[in-house]
Design a protein around this motif. Structure first.
Motif, PDB file in Angstrom:
ATOM      1  N   LEU A  26       0.858  -1.586  -0.044  1.00  0.00           N
ATOM      2  CA  LEU A  26       0.145   0.196   0.364  1.00  0.00           C
ATOM      3  C   LEU A  26       1.277   1.604   0.445  1.00  0.00           C
ATOM      4  O   LEU A  26       0.886   2.340  -0.058  1.00  0.00           O
ATOM      5  CB  LEU A  26      -0.895  -0.379   1.166  1.00  0.00           C
ATOM      6  N   GLU A  27       2.080   1.521   0.421  1.00  0.00           N
ATOM      7  CA  GLU A  27       2.855   2.461   0.514  1.00  0.00           C
ATOM      8  C   GLU A  27       4.129   2.161  -0.523  1.00  0.00           C
ATOM      9  O   GLU A  27       3.990   3.465  -0.933  1.00  0.00           O
ATOM     10  CB  GLU A  27       4.369   1.568   2.107  1.00  0.00           C
ATOM     11  N   LEU A  28       3.714   1.683  -1.273  1.00  0.00           N
ATOM     12  CA  LEU A  28       4.365   1.465  -2.586  1.00  0.00           C
ATOM     13  C   LEU A  28       3.541   2.474  -3.572  1.00  0.00           C
ATOM     14  O   LEU A  28       3.550   2.851  -4.337  1.00  0.00           O
ATOM     15  CB  LEU A  28       5.009   0.161  -3.178  1.00  0.00           C
ATOM     16  N   ALA A  29       2.642   1.493  -3.571  1.00  0.00           N
ATOM     17  CA  ALA A  29       1.383   2.166  -4.073  1.00  0.00           C
ATOM     18  C   ALA A  29       0.749   3.968  -4.072  1.00  0.00           C
ATOM     19  O   ALA A  29       0.749   3.951  -5.031  1.00  0.00           O
ATOM     20  CB  ALA A  29       0.234   1.516  -4.206  1.00  0.00           C
ATOM     21  N   LYS A  30       1.274   4.074  -2.694  1.00  0.00           N
ATOM     22  CA  LYS A  30       1.338   5.815  -2.765  1.00  0.00           C
ATOM     23  C   LYS A  30       2.132   6.123  -3.048  1.00  0.00           C
ATOM     24  O   LYS A  30       1.743   7.197  -4.136  1.00  0.00           O
ATOM     25  CB  LYS A  30       0.762   5.984  -0.795  1.00  0.00           C
ATOM     26  N   ASN A  31       3.008   5.991  -2.894  1.00  0.00           N
ATOM     27  CA  ASN A  31       4.936   6.170  -3.539  1.00  0.00           C
ATOM     28  C   ASN A  31       4.714   6.472  -4.723  1.00  0.00           C
ATOM     29  O   ASN A  31       5.173   7.268  -5.377  1.00  0.00           O
ATOM     30  CB  ASN A  31       5.931   5.502  -2.892  1.00  0.00           C
ATOM     31  N   GLU A  32       4.251   6.066  -5.903  1.00  0.00           N
ATOM     32  CA  GLU A  32       4.522   5.424  -6.929  1.00  0.00           C
ATOM     33  C   GLU A  32       2.877   5.606  -7.733  1.00  0.00           C
ATOM     34  O   GLU A  32       3.122   6.566  -8.699  1.00  0.00           O
ATOM     35  CB  GLU A  32       4.506   4.233  -7.586  1.00  0.00           C
ATOM     36  N   LYS A  33       2.611   6.812  -6.916  1.00  0.00           N
ATOM     37  CA  LYS A  33       1.013   7.546  -7.484  1.00  0.00           C
ATOM     38  C   LYS A  33       0.202   6.271  -8.849  1.00  0.00           C
ATOM     39  O   LYS A  33       0.135   7.012  -9.267  1.00  0.00           O
ATOM     40  CB  LYS A  33       1.598   8.874  -7.929  1.00  0.00           C
ATOM     41  N   VAL A  34      -0.206   5.432  -8.406  1.00  0.00           N
ATOM     42  CA  VAL A  34      -0.501   4.630  -9.295  1.00  0.00           C
ATOM     43  C   VAL A  34      -2.527   5.260  -8.713  1.00  0.00           C
ATOM     44  O   VAL A  34      -2.892   5.228  -8.329  1.00  0.00           O
ATOM     45  CB  VAL A  34      -0.440   2.432  -8.204  1.00  0.00           C
ATOM     46  N   ASN A  35      -2.929   4.099  -9.753  1.00  0.00           N
ATOM     47  CA  ASN A  35      -4.239   4.559 -10.421  1.00  0.00           C
ATOM     48  C   ASN A  35      -5.537   3.670  -9.644  1.00  0.00           C
ATOM     49  O   ASN A  35      -6.422   3.633  -9.646  1.00  0.00           O
ATOM     50  CB  ASN A  35      -4.386   5.191 -11.955  1.00  0.00           C
ATOM     51  N   LEU A  36      -4.509   2.661  -9.745  1.00  0.00           N
ATOM     52  CA  LEU A  36      -4.811   1.112  -9.162  1.00  0.00           C
ATOM     53  C   LEU A  36      -4.091   0.115  -8.695  1.00  0.00           C
ATOM     54  O   LEU A  36      -3.316  -0.380  -8.935  1.00  0.00           O
ATOM     55  CB  LEU A  36      -5.372   0.789 -10.632  1.00  0.00           C
ATOM     56  N   LEU A  37      -4.623  -0.237  -7.898  1.00  0.00           N
ATOM     57  CA  LEU A  37      -3.736  -1.513  -7.266  1.00  0.00           C
ATOM     58  C   LEU A  37      -5.036  -3.065  -7.329  1.00  0.00           C
ATOM     59  O   LEU A  37      -6.203  -2.835  -6.490  1.00  0.00           O
ATOM     60  CB  LEU A  37      -3.843  -1.631  -5.861  1.00  0.00           C
ATOM     61  N   ILE A  38      -4.235  -3.831  -7.511  1.00  0.00           N
ATOM     62  CA  ILE A  38      -5.140  -5.022  -8.296  1.00  0.00           C
ATOM     63  C   ILE A  38      -4.498  -5.913  -7.384  1.00  0.00           C
ATOM     64  O   ILE A  38      -3.456  -6.305  -7.749  1.00  0.00           O
ATOM     65  CB  ILE A  38      -4.915  -5.505 -10.023  1.00  0.00           C
ATOM     66  N   ILE A  39      -5.173  -6.827  -7.226  1.00  0.00           N
ATOM     67  CA  ILE A  39      -4.899  -8.433  -6.022  1.00  0.00           C
ATOM     68  C   ILE A  39      -5.635  -9.257  -6.822  1.00  0.00           C
ATOM     69  O   ILE A  39      -7.240  -9.877  -6.187  1.00  0.00           O
ATOM     70  CB  ILE A  39      -5.405  -7.817  -5.196  1.00  0.00           C
ATOM     71  N   SER A  40      -5.130 -10.241  -6.722  1.00  0.00           N
ATOM     72  CA  SER A  40      -5.102 -11.243  -7.811  1.00  0.00           C
ATOM     73  C   SER A  40      -6.059 -12.363  -7.253  1.00  0.00           C
ATOM     74  O   SER A  40      -4.926 -13.498  -8.203  1.00  0.00           O
ATOM     75  CB  SER A  40      -5.110 -11.397  -9.346  1.00  0.00           C
ATOM     76  N   GLY A  41      -6.736 -12.430  -6.135  1.00  0.00           N
ATOM     77  CA  GLY A  41      -7.020 -13.634  -5.976  1.00  0.00           C
ATOM     78  C   GLY A  41      -5.733 -14.007  -4.377  1.00  0.00           C
ATOM     79  O   GLY A  41      -5.002 -13.626  -4.713  1.00  0.00           O
ATOM     80  N   ASP A  42      -6.529 -15.280  -3.085  1.00  0.00           N
ATOM     81  CA  ASP A  42      -6.234 -15.434  -1.708  1.00  0.00           C
ATOM     82  C   ASP A  42      -5.329 -14.448  -1.667  1.00  0.00           C
ATOM     83  O   ASP A  42      -4.393 -14.550  -0.935  1.00  0.00           O
ATOM     84  CB  ASP A  42      -4.921 -16.564  -2.682  1.00  0.00           C
ATOM     85  N   LEU A  43      -6.473 -13.207  -1.093  1.00  0.00           N
ATOM     86  CA  LEU A  43      -5.837 -12.502  -0.073  1.00  0.00           C
ATOM     87  C   LEU A  43      -5.905 -12.740   1.083  1.00  0.00           C
ATOM     88  O   LEU A  43      -5.030 -12.500   1.672  1.00  0.00           O
ATOM     89  CB  LEU A  43      -6.661 -11.337  -0.338  1.00  0.00           C
ATOM     90  N   PHE A  44      -6.954 -13.362   1.479  1.00  0.00           N
ATOM     91  CA  PHE A  44      -7.308 -13.821   2.543  1.00  0.00           C
ATOM     92  C   PHE A  44      -6.834 -15.628   2.501  1.00  0.00           C
ATOM     93  O   PHE A  44      -6.965 -16.222   1.212  1.00  0.00           O
ATOM     94  CB  PHE A  44      -8.056 -13.567   3.091  1.00  0.00           C
ATOM     95  N   ASP A  45      -6.454 -16.029   3.194  1.00  0.00           N
ATOM     96  CA  ASP A  45      -5.943 -17.646   3.644  1.00  0.00           C
ATOM     97  C   ASP A  45      -7.055 -18.686   3.569  1.00  0.00           C
ATOM     98  O   ASP A  45      -7.425 -19.144   2.997  1.00  0.00           O
ATOM     99  CB  ASP A  45      -4.698 -18.359   5.000  1.00  0.00           C
ATOM    100  N   ARG A  46      -8.330 -18.020   4.145  1.00  0.00           N
ATOM    101  CA  ARG A  46      -8.773 -19.216   4.620  1.00  0.00           C
ATOM    102  C   ARG A  46     -10.603 -18.122   4.859  1.00  0.00           C
ATOM    103  O   ARG A  46     -10.374 -16.848   4.598  1.00  0.00           O
ATOM    104  CB  ARG A  46      -9.034 -19.539   5.618  1.00  0.00           C
ATOM    105  N   HIS A  47     -11.216 -18.520   4.286  1.00  0.00           N
ATOM    106  CA  HIS A  47     -12.600 -17.610   4.690  1.00  0.00           C
ATOM    107  C   HIS A  47     -13.150 -17.572   5.114  1.00  0.00           C
ATOM    108  O   HIS A  47     -12.595 -16.249   6.027  1.00  0.00           O
ATOM    109  CB  HIS A  47     -13.835 -19.464   4.347  1.00  0.00           C
ATOM    110  N   TYR A  48     -12.800 -17.986   6.552  1.00  0.00           N
ATOM    111  CA  TYR A  48     -12.595 -17.835   7.833  1.00  0.00           C
ATOM    112  C   TYR A  48     -11.442 -16.302   8.746  1.00  0.00           C
ATOM    113  O   TYR A  48     -12.079 -15.892   9.269  1.00  0.00           O
ATOM    114  CB  TYR A  48     -12.167 -18.581   9.262  1.00  0.00           C
ATOM    115  N   ASP A  49     -10.783 -16.247   7.535  1.00  0.00           N
ATOM    116  CA  ASP A  49      -9.379 -15.088   8.142  1.00  0.00           C
ATOM    117  C   ASP A  49      -9.930 -13.554   7.180  1.00  0.00           C
ATOM    118  O   ASP A  49      -9.820 -12.606   8.328  1.00  0.00           O
ATOM    119  CB  ASP A  49      -8.458 -15.460   7.536  1.00  0.00           C
ATOM    120  N   ALA A  50     -11.076 -14.690   5.634  1.00  0.00           N
ATOM    121  CA  ALA A  50     -11.636 -12.851   6.174  1.00  0.00           C
ATOM    122  C   ALA A  50     -12.922 -12.443   7.116  1.00  0.00           C
ATOM    123  O   ALA A  50     -12.582 -10.852   6.852  1.00  0.00           O
ATOM    124  CB  ALA A  50     -11.830 -12.961   5.048  1.00  0.00           C
ATOM    125  N   GLN A  51     -13.414 -12.727   7.509  1.00  0.00           N
ATOM    126  CA  GLN A  51     -14.083 -12.570   8.282  1.00  0.00           C
ATOM    127  C   GLN A  51     -13.403 -12.112   9.357  1.00  0.00           C
ATOM    128  O   GLN A  51     -14.303 -11.307   9.934  1.00  0.00           O
ATOM    129  CB  GLN A  51     -14.888 -13.724   9.293  1.00  0.00           C
TER     130      GLN A  51
END
Ligand SMILES: [Mn+2]
Length: 357
Positions: A26-51
């Motif tokens: 997130l820090e890098l995205a801010k410093n690089e002034k990106v327009n978009l951050l894309i996370i292509s899946g498995d941000l969370f390890d399990r359904h429970y972790d997301a909750q």
């Protein structure tokens, strides 16, 4: 139009190495002034972790100067329930809402589902028909690319095929970039048609010991090829040392030097093998291992498994071994050949001395 693309963070806890990697991204995205951050899946390890993490992730994913596009992967396929708030910057692309049109781009997300190859192809064609001629089109995807020879461990600890695709599937479709996730090991990019790319950034933090080396993200400009960018997240590093008896080196000195070169966010997977003479070093095998463990502290893992040194004192004083070692020293041969030759003489000498008894 600048995009930061990552995947497979497998978040489980607040504040741990994976969480820190997210903060760094997130820090890098801010410093690089990106327009978009894309996370292509498995941000969370399990359904429970997301909750469990949703309320903690919300502040991180709100109030940024960029949107965050997320698709579910095979690990967090059930995590993104309609109406759940992951933060005001977040756009989740799922089966129902699979595309979003921004000022300069149209983005499609193929959320993970246990599709057959026919269903995958059908979906890809359907999405492709909805692409726009006015701006670049991006497909965000989570699954396996069959064109590359993979080992199962490249995907973390998966046992079966997940959304398998081939580069050929994308030929003739209207996607300029396939920003993919699921492949953990490293950065992979393929220009499957002129100016069209398929890219896996690899996980931005080591999830298992199989992901070694500095981790990367894809920091790219629309219209240009994907670009790998190293980040300073936690990662494992192979730390392999072979003790060559003809060089008479001190194993502990070699180790110390290697440890100094290990990055502050890295942990070494130690493997030390080869031969030494306990009489010269003044340490038995047990003592040497203990010293190695002391030197490594928590900078290395699997020291017990990786300690494979052999004390050669019982044959080191043998004249044949001495002559052979000297010969080896004088010859200009590469490291690997030298190792093989030495292994041979040691085996032969041990057999001469103890064989048949
Ligand atoms: Mn996955």
């Amino acid at each position: 139009m600048k995009i930061l693309h990552t995947s497979d963070l497998h978040l489980k806890n607040v504040g741990d190495e994976r969480w820190q990697a997210l903060e760094e991204i997130l820090e890098l995205a801010k410093n690089e002034k990106v327009n978009l951050l894309i996370i292509s899946g498995d941000l969370f390890d399990r359904h429970y972790d997301a909750q469990n993490l949703r309320d903690k992730i919300r502040p991180l994913f709100s109030g940024n100067d960029f949107k965050i596009i997320i698709i579910p992967g095979n690990h967090d396929r059930d995590a993104f329930i309609k109406g759940y708030d992951f933060g005001s910057d977040v756009i989740v692309l799922d089966e129902e809402n699979y595309s979003v049109e921004l000022d300069d781009l149209k983005i499609f997300g193929m959320a993970f589902k246990e599709f057959t190859q026919d269903e995958i192809l059908k979906n890809l064609r359907k999405y492709s028909k909805e692409t726009t001629k006015e701006k670049p089109n991006i497909l965000v995807f989570h699954g396996e690319l069959l064109d590359v020879v993979y080992r199962p461990e490249d995907f973390g600890e998966e046992e079966k095929n997940y959304m398998p695709v081939k580069l050929a599937y994308f030929k003739g479709l209207n996607f300029d970039y396939i920003l993919a996730g699921h492949f953990h090991t490293g950065f992979y990019v393929n220009e499957f048609e002129k100016g069209k790319y398929f890219v896996y950034p690899g996980s931005p933090v080591s999830i298992t010991k199989k992901e070694t080396g500095k981790r990367k993200v894809n920091l790219m400009e629309i219209g240009a090829p994907p670009q790998e960018k190293e980040i300073d997240s936690f990662h494992y590093e192979r730390l392999e040392i072979f003790l060559d008896p003809s060089k008479n080196e001190n194993p502990l000195k070699i180790l110390q030097n290697r440890l100094k070169k290990l990055g502050k966010n890295a942990q070494g997977i130690l493997r030390m093998e080869g031969y030494y003479n306990s009489e010269v070093l003044g340490l038995t095998e047990e003592e040497l291992k203990r010293e190695i463990m002391r030197l490594c502290g928590d900078k290395c893992v699997d020291i017990d498994k990786g300690f494979r040194c052999i004390d050669l004192k019982i044959i080191a004083e043998d004249d044949i071994v001495k002559k052979f070692t000297k010969k080896l020293e004088q010859r200009n041969i590469d490291e690997e050949r030298r190792r093989d030759l030495f292994n041979l003489i040691v085996k032969a000498m041990l057999e001469l001395k103890y064989g048949g008894k």
